[in-house]
Design a protein around this motif. Structure first.
Motif, mmCIF file in Angstrom:
data_model
loop_
_atom_site.group_PDB
_atom_site.id
_atom_site.type_symbol
_atom_site.label_atom_id
_atom_site.label_comp_id
_atom_site.label_asym_id
_atom_site.label_seq_id
_atom_site.Cartn_x
_atom_site.Cartn_y
_atom_site.Cartn_z
ATOM 1 N N ASP A 151 -24.527 92.278 64.741
ATOM 2 C CA ASP A 151 -25.685 92.710 65.528
ATOM 3 C C ASP A 151 -26.958 92.489 64.716
ATOM 4 O O ASP A 151 -26.905 92.337 63.491
ATOM 5 C CB ASP A 151 -25.544 94.210 65.843
ATOM 6 C CG ASP A 151 -26.338 94.599 67.076
ATOM 7 O OD1 ASP A 151 -27.102 93.761 67.592
ATOM 8 O OD2 ASP A 151 -26.178 95.759 67.518
ATOM 9 N N LEU A 152 -28.122 92.530 65.376
ATOM 10 C CA LEU A 152 -29.375 92.383 64.650
ATOM 11 C C LEU A 152 -29.760 93.700 63.981
ATOM 12 O O LEU A 152 -29.539 94.779 64.543
ATOM 13 C CB LEU A 152 -30.502 91.956 65.599
ATOM 14 C CG LEU A 152 -30.392 90.567 66.215
ATOM 15 C CD1 LEU A 152 -31.626 90.254 67.058
ATOM 16 C CD2 LEU A 152 -30.199 89.501 65.147
ATOM 17 N N VAL A 153 -30.367 93.572 62.824
ATOM 18 C CA VAL A 153 -30.917 94.731 62.115
ATOM 19 C C VAL A 153 -32.209 95.121 62.861
ATOM 20 O O VAL A 153 -32.917 94.242 63.355
ATOM 21 C CB VAL A 153 -31.186 94.327 60.638
ATOM 22 C CG1 VAL A 153 -31.910 95.412 59.880
ATOM 23 C CG2 VAL A 153 -29.872 93.951 59.955
ATOM 24 N N PRO A 173 -38.552 84.521 63.030
ATOM 25 C CA PRO A 173 -38.241 85.685 63.850
ATOM 26 C C PRO A 173 -36.975 85.475 64.691
ATOM 27 O O PRO A 173 -36.524 84.352 64.878
ATOM 28 C CB PRO A 173 -39.469 85.799 64.753
ATOM 29 C CG PRO A 173 -39.960 84.394 64.894
ATOM 30 C CD PRO A 173 -39.672 83.720 63.588
ATOM 31 N N ARG A 174 -36.452 86.605 65.189
ATOM 32 C CA ARG A 174 -35.209 86.557 65.938
ATOM 33 C C ARG A 174 -35.277 87.345 67.250
ATOM 34 O O ARG A 174 -34.301 87.386 67.988
ATOM 35 C CB ARG A 174 -34.132 87.200 65.089
ATOM 36 C CG ARG A 174 -32.952 86.285 64.894
ATOM 37 C CD ARG A 174 -32.245 86.850 63.736
ATOM 38 N NE ARG A 174 -30.904 86.458 63.626
ATOM 39 C CZ ARG A 174 -30.448 85.761 62.584
ATOM 40 N NH1 ARG A 174 -31.259 85.329 61.673
ATOM 41 N NH2 ARG A 174 -29.177 85.498 62.491
ATOM 42 N N THR A 175 -36.410 88.008 67.472
ATOM 43 C CA THR A 175 -36.629 88.700 68.753
ATOM 44 C C THR A 175 -38.088 88.428 69.134
ATOM 45 O O THR A 175 -38.901 88.058 68.273
ATOM 46 C CB THR A 175 -36.457 90.230 68.622
ATOM 47 O OG1 THR A 175 -37.449 90.716 67.697
ATOM 48 C CG2 THR A 175 -35.079 90.627 68.135
ATOM 49 N N PHE A 180 -19.757 87.907 68.711
ATOM 50 C CA PHE A 180 -20.829 88.868 68.984
ATOM 51 C C PHE A 180 -22.177 88.312 68.517
ATOM 52 O O PHE A 180 -23.196 88.488 69.172
ATOM 53 C CB PHE A 180 -20.523 90.209 68.299
ATOM 54 C CG PHE A 180 -21.421 91.319 68.780
ATOM 55 C CD1 PHE A 180 -21.362 91.754 70.102
ATOM 56 C CD2 PHE A 180 -22.348 91.899 67.944
ATOM 57 C CE1 PHE A 180 -22.203 92.758 70.564
ATOM 58 C CE2 PHE A 180 -23.195 92.906 68.389
ATOM 59 C CZ PHE A 180 -23.112 93.328 69.705
ATOM 60 N N ARG A 181 -22.193 87.600 67.379
ATOM 61 C CA ARG A 181 -23.449 87.004 66.897
ATOM 62 C C ARG A 181 -23.964 85.953 67.874
ATOM 63 O O ARG A 181 -25.155 85.864 68.121
ATOM 64 C CB ARG A 181 -23.235 86.365 65.514
ATOM 65 C CG ARG A 181 -23.287 87.389 64.400
ATOM 66 C CD ARG A 181 -22.646 86.878 63.142
ATOM 67 N NE ARG A 181 -23.284 85.711 62.576
ATOM 68 C CZ ARG A 181 -22.654 84.827 61.803
ATOM 69 N NH1 ARG A 181 -21.381 84.985 61.507
ATOM 70 N NH2 ARG A 181 -23.299 83.804 61.317
ATOM 71 N N TYR A 197 -27.381 86.146 69.904
ATOM 72 C CA TYR A 197 -28.355 85.046 69.842
ATOM 73 C C TYR A 197 -28.820 84.689 71.269
ATOM 74 O O TYR A 197 -30.014 84.582 71.536
ATOM 75 C CB TYR A 197 -27.733 83.811 69.159
ATOM 76 C CG TYR A 197 -28.575 82.593 69.372
ATOM 77 C CD1 TYR A 197 -29.726 82.382 68.596
ATOM 78 C CD2 TYR A 197 -28.298 81.686 70.396
ATOM 79 C CE1 TYR A 197 -30.550 81.299 68.837
ATOM 80 C CE2 TYR A 197 -29.112 80.596 70.637
ATOM 81 C CZ TYR A 197 -30.241 80.415 69.857
ATOM 82 O OH TYR A 197 -31.076 79.354 70.106
ATOM 83 N N ASN A 198 -27.864 84.517 72.193
ATOM 84 C CA ASN A 198 -28.236 84.109 73.561
ATOM 85 C C ASN A 198 -29.132 85.133 74.229
ATOM 86 O O ASN A 198 -30.068 84.789 74.933
ATOM 87 C CB ASN A 198 -26.978 83.901 74.419
ATOM 88 C CG ASN A 198 -26.267 82.625 74.021
ATOM 89 O OD1 ASN A 198 -26.905 81.671 73.563
ATOM 90 N ND2 ASN A 198 -24.953 82.604 74.155
ATOM 91 N N ARG A 199 -28.846 86.411 73.968
ATOM 92 C CA ARG A 199 -29.582 87.478 74.641
ATOM 93 C C ARG A 199 -30.948 87.712 74.016
ATOM 94 O O ARG A 199 -31.949 87.836 74.705
ATOM 95 C CB ARG A 199 -28.734 88.761 74.545
ATOM 96 C CG ARG A 199 -28.888 89.717 75.691
ATOM 97 C CD ARG A 199 -27.699 90.681 75.826
ATOM 98 N NE ARG A 199 -26.930 90.915 74.637
ATOM 99 C CZ ARG A 199 -27.166 91.888 73.754
ATOM 100 N NH1 ARG A 199 -28.169 92.714 73.936
ATOM 101 N NH2 ARG A 199 -26.392 92.044 72.689
#
Ligand code: AP5
Length: 216
Positions: free
Chosen positions: A57-59, A87-89, A172-173, A177-179
């Motif tokens: 999951d993302l931190v 960035p990731r979000t 799950f990663r 990522y897709n979401r």
């Protein structure tokens, strides 16, 4: 160069970033590598991040943003930086834009590594990483193996499989990522900063990125 690397887990961000940083001394800043070093050191940040990372999951954004605000203001970033995994979000991307504006920095390019899912799954299950936090060289049992006794060819430390490389965590990663991260492609596309690179050869990708940086 001042670039952001986007791409699913296993797309080759770390591999490409290392090749590019050899070009001109731009520093590779991998949020994943920084977090893994914090986990290993059992720092308060590492202790908080560990459970999120192990399940893929993302931190939380606030922890990442605090960490990156400090990292991007260190003197080694003056030569340039390659952001690998950040960035990731959308919240992180917006905060990065605000921070760069405040620091008077303009990104040269946002690179999207667009690699097919079957290639990604194969790469992640066969990846190995140097356990030395100062090295973290990336290996692959098929395409770039470590020494016969499982040691890093650069620093001699053991080469290991990451804790988030179980099949469950990998799936799950990819779903995370897709979401949460894939929407960043549209975010950067709309103001013309994004370029897609779809070669499955990292060297070819690096050549194409260099060309894109030269031609602007
Ligand atoms: P992170 O370390 O960033 O992991 P990731 O995005 O899942 O990316 P990977 O490191 O798995 O893959 P990569 O694209 O770098 O591929 P690589 O070059 O290694 O993040 C880990 C965790 O930290 C996250 O899950 C999250 O919990 C947390 N985190 C990090 N950043 C965060 C953020 N901003 N916000 C919130 N949480 C965050 O290549 C993969 C394999 O393929 C290797 O074996 C390599 O040798 C091989 N390979 C690569 N290219 C090729 C090629 N062309 N041909 C053959 N093999 C290749």
């Amino acid at each position: 160069m001042k670039i952001v690397l986007l791409g699913a887990p296993g797309a080759g961000k770390g591999t490409v970033a290392k090749l590019l940083s050899d070009d001109d001394g731009s520093v590779q800043i991998s949020t994943g590598d920084i977090l893994r070093a914090e986990v290993k050191a059992r720092s308060p940040l590492g202790e908080e991040a560990r459970a999120y990372m192990d399940r893929g999951d993302l931190v939380p954004d606030d922890l990442i943003l605090k960490m990156m605000e400090e990292r991007l203001q260190r003197p080694d970033c003056d030569k340039g930086f390659i952001l690998d995994g950040f960035p990731r979000t959308l919240q992180q991307a917006e905060a990065l834009d605000r921070l760069l504006e405040r620091l008077g920095i303009r990104l040269d390019l946002v690179v999207n590594l667009d690699v097919p899912k079957d290639v990604i799954l194969d790469r992640l299950t066969t990846r190995r990483t140097c356990a030395n936090p100062d090295c973290q060289e990336i290996y692959n049992v098929k395409s770039k193996p470590p020494t016969a006794d499982g040691k890093c060819t650069k620093c001699g430390s053991p080469v290991v499989q990451r804790a988030d490389e179980t099949e469950e965590a990998i799936l799950f990663r990819l779903e995370t990522y897709n979401r949460k991260t894939a929407p960043l492609i549209g975010f950067y596309e709309k103001d013309g900063r994004l370029r897609n690179f779809s070669s499955i050869s990292s060297r070819e990708t690096v050549e194409e990125i260099r060309k894109a940086l030269r031609t602007g």
